[in-house]
Design a protein around this motif. Structure first.
Motif, short mmCIF file in Angstrom:
data_model
loop_
_atom_site.label_atom_id
_atom_site.label_comp_id
_atom_site.label_asym_id
_atom_site.label_seq_id
_atom_site.Cartn_x
_atom_site.Cartn_y
_atom_site.Cartn_z
N ASN A 10 0.75 -1.01 0.16
CA ASN A 10 -0.03 0.13 0.40
C ASN A 10 1.00 0.45 -0.01
O ASN A 10 0.73 2.33 0.74
CB ASN A 10 -0.70 0.30 1.12
N ASN A 11 1.83 1.72 -0.45
CA ASN A 11 3.13 2.64 -0.96
C ASN A 11 2.39 3.75 -1.50
O ASN A 11 1.67 4.12 -2.30
CB ASN A 11 4.18 2.22 -1.85
N SER A 32 -2.47 4.63 1.40
CA SER A 32 -3.66 4.55 3.09
C SER A 32 -3.95 6.19 3.54
O SER A 32 -3.48 6.78 2.73
CB SER A 32 -2.23 4.31 4.10
N SER A 80 -1.43 8.23 4.92
CA SER A 80 -0.50 8.32 4.04
C SER A 80 -0.60 10.34 3.41
O SER A 80 0.05 11.21 2.99
CB SER A 80 0.05 7.55 2.56
N GLU A 125 3.25 0.11 4.63
CA GLU A 125 3.80 1.31 3.94
C GLU A 125 4.74 2.20 4.11
O GLU A 125 5.12 1.97 5.16
CB GLU A 125 2.33 2.39 3.85
#
Length: 356
Positions: free
Chosen positions: A8-9, A12, A15, A271
């Motif tokens: 999930n780079n 989210s 982020s 992440e």
């Protein structure tokens, strides 16, 4: 070493929320994310002070005690140039002008290093895979064990005693040995992937290495003599090495940070932003003088989350990051003082000295 990825780079809620808060800050204040006149004034002061001390040490007569004090200050001044000028320029945050960043990033070469190697080691490996064994070269320190996945050697049981010696010679080892090792081996670490080294960068490497030897060894020896020249150089490089080593080690290699174990062909189970928060720590952010001298690198959390933002903005960004972490229930690591961070670092290397 195979490439690893983060789950999930950047996708989210945390982020997205944090990036929105930071972007909103710059939008409402109409500030640019790069440095401003404050950074340029600091750069001028650091460069002028380094040149002034150098000229005095090399070309004038003075008592030995004064030479020792000025050599220590000169070494710290060199570290300050690295923290405040080279580091921001190397991340393209010193100026909005990319050419200015490019030119000032080569201040590292004038100090004996290689900006080409530094960007590969720092910008790419360290900032992406912080504290991940086999990927972050900053925790691969010879004669030290800093990660549970690193093999234990008999001499590691004494590393909490001799670490200060290694940090003292770290800058000399970097510019006089490790850069040449990387050049001829064509890899950033033993057994690592080879990298492409353009002919232009090879030429810059040798020209600036010769320049550095001439300025820091040949001229001092010729004008101040062997004993004074070499002694002054050693003192300056030891003080510079200690400054560099402690600032970066206290930001990541402490008891409170995480050192993930990532198996081959496995991805990191966090992440990227959360990973940075788990592997990075701030220290002594209330000390304005220290923050000024260190180029904001005591705000290491903010730097790792937003490496494309100049350090002059970190005090304000710090407030936004802390609030976002609080709102999303995410831990934030910060030491109130330099002393607390230092003891945490010593506790970690002591723990790593025990063969569990």
């Amino acid at each position: 070493m195979s490439k690893i990825k983060f789950i999930n780079n950047g996708s989210s809620l945390f982020s997205k929320d944090l990036r929105n808060r930071v972007n909103q800050y710059f939008g409402t204040t109409s500030r640019e994310k790069v440095g401003d006149f404050r950074l340029f004034l600091k750069a001028i002061l650091l460069i002028v002070s380094a040149l002034s001390i150098y000229v005095f040490l090399v070309f004038f007569s003075y008592p030995a005690w004064l030479g020792i004090i000025l050599s220590i200050i000169f070494g710290c001044n060199l570290a300050g140039i690295g923290f405040n000028i080279m580091h921001d320029a190397g991340h393209d945050t010193f100026s909005a002008n990319k050419k200015v960043n490019h030119v000032f990033s080569y201040s590292l070469n004038l100090l004996g290093g290689s900006i080409y190697f530094w960007k590969l080691k720092h910008n790419i490996a360290h900032h992406t895979y912080t504290n991940v064994q086999g990927h972050d070269h900053d925790i691969d320190v010879r004669f030290m064990r800093l990660h549970d996945d690193q093999p234990f050697r008999w001499y590691h049981r004494f590393q909490y005693i001799y670490f200060i010696l290694l940090y003292s010679i770290s800058y000399m080892a970097w510019v006089f040995y490790q850069d040449y090792e990387k050049y001829f081996r064509a890899t950033m670490s033993k057994g690592g992937e080879s990298f492409r080294f353009p002919i232009k960068e090879k030429a810059i490497f040798w020209v600036t290495k010769v320049f550095h030897l001439g300025i820091f060894i040949i001229l001092p020896v010729c004008f101040a003599g062997w004993q004074a020249g070499i002694t002054g150089l050693a003192i300056a490089f030891v003080s510079c090495g200690l400054c560099l080593a402690f600032v970066f080690q206290l930001a990541h290699v402490v008891s409170e940070t995480n050192f993930p174990t990532v198996e081959e062909h496995e991805n990191i189970k966090e992440e990227w932003m959360v990973h940075q928060l788990e592997t990075t720590a701030n220290f002594s952010t209330s000390n304005k003088l220290l923050s000024w001298l260190l180029g904001g690198l005591n705000y290491q959390v903010e730097h790792h989350l937003f490496p494309k933002i100049s350090h002059i903005h970190y005090p304000e960004i710090n407030k936004l990051v802390k609030q976002a972490c609080k709102d999303h229930g995410i831990s934030y690591i910060e030491f109130k003082s330099l002393r607390q961070a230092l003891w945490s670092h010593i506790r970690h290397i002591h723990r790593m000295s025990i063969n569990a």
